[in-house]
Design an enzyme around this catalytic site. Structure first.
Site, short mmCIF file in Angstrom:
data_model
loop_
_atom_site.label_atom_id
_atom_site.label_comp_id
_atom_site.label_asym_id
_atom_site.label_seq_id
_atom_site.Cartn_x
_atom_site.Cartn_y
_atom_site.Cartn_z
CG MET A 18 -2.18 -0.85 1.01
SD MET A 18 -3.58 -0.30 2.01
CE MET A 18 -2.89 -0.42 3.65
CG ASP A 37 10.28 -0.28 2.87
OD1 ASP A 37 10.84 -1.31 3.31
OD2 ASP A 37 9.07 -0.22 2.62
CG ASP A 60 14.82 0.46 12.44
OD1 ASP A 60 13.59 0.43 12.65
OD2 ASP A 60 15.65 -0.11 13.19
CB VAL A 61 9.63 3.26 11.13
CG1 VAL A 61 9.52 3.64 9.67
CG2 VAL A 61 9.17 1.82 11.38
CE1 TYR A 150 -1.83 -4.79 11.85
CE2 TYR A 150 -4.15 -5.18 12.32
CZ TYR A 150 -3.17 -4.63 11.53
OH TYR A 150 -3.51 -3.91 10.41
CE LYS A 154 -1.73 -1.19 12.20
NZ LYS A 154 -0.95 -0.17 11.43
CB THR A 185 -1.86 -6.20 -0.47
OG1 THR A 185 -2.07 -7.26 0.49
CG2 THR A 185 -2.33 -4.89 0.14
#
Length: 244
Positions: A18, A37, A60-61, A150, A154, A185
């Protein structure tokens, strides 16, 4: 004029999936896009394909120093930061008993802490400009229950969005969250998974799963001045699934 003409955007997790679709559509609408990314090979190839208004940065976020680097490189290349799309994330689907503490913390680091780091990193630039749009990609599992880790992360993104929106509003900065449902996806639309998804789609009120572009169009709206009075809000793209 294009809807995002000359807006400078950072999109995390943009090398594929996405994130890639977001980047392509935003560029089509006139934006200058920094794709970040951990996948350098795909990210660099995509940026090369997209042209001069695209820049790839390995990122690396979960690393605050990496965020500092991304902000500096973006400002060096394009002069400012108008939009941040916190898109990077991972999915999990294990039971509580089967999830290790290390796995749980990794999910929170990538899905939740990275969003905090991203907001914190771009705020100085946006506050100087007295404008900006921050778009956090959550999930319908930020609204209803799902897998441990998860779902928790979120829901946290949803809450963080509202807290940040209130703090940032006096500076002209908007913060909103997007909550996709089942998206077609490449990862899920293959093999046995595709059959399961197609079967599940029959339970969705619109009787189909979403295409990635349908989420990207919401990203464009929230990045654009068309959404100038929307902040602290949840934008749900689930075909009516959570309305049942």
């Amino acid at each position: 004029m294009a809807r995002l003409q000359d807006k400078v955007m950072i999109i995390t997790g943009a090398a594929q999936g996405m994130g890639e679709t977001h980047a392509r559509l935003c560029l089509e609408q006139g934006a200058k896009v920094v794709l970040t990314d951990i996948n350098s090979e795909k990210g660099e190839a995509l940026a090369t394909e997209l042209g001069d208004n695209a820049l790839f940065i390995k990122h690396d976020v979960t690393d605050e120093a990496d965020w500092t680097h991304v902000v500096k490189q973006t400002e060096d290349k394009f002069g400012r930061i108008d939009v941040l799309v916190n898109n990077a994330g991972i999915t999990t689907n294990k039971s509580i008993l089967d999830t290790s503490v290390e796995e749980y913390r990794k999910t929170l680091e990538i899905n939740q802490v990275s969003v905090f780091l991203g907001i914190k990193a771009v705020l100085p630039a946006m506050r100087r400009a007295e404008q900006g749009s921050i778009i956090n990609i959550s999930s319908i599992n930020g609204l209803v229950g799902g897998a441990i880790g998860y779902t928790d992360s979120k829901f946290a993104v949803r809450g963080m969005t509202k807290a940040a929106a209130l703090e940032c509003a006096p500076h002209g900065i908007r913060v909103n969250s997007i909550h996709p449902g089942v998206i077609a996806t490449p990862m899920i639309m293959q093999g046995d998974t595709k059959e399961a998804v197609e079967a599940f789609a029959k339970s969705i009120p619109l009787r189909r799963v979403a295409q990635p572009e349908e989420v990207s169009r919401m990203v464009v709206f929230l990045a654009s001045d068309e959404s100038s009075y929307s902040t602290g809000a949840e934008f749900i793209i689930d075909g009516g699934l959570t309305a049942q």
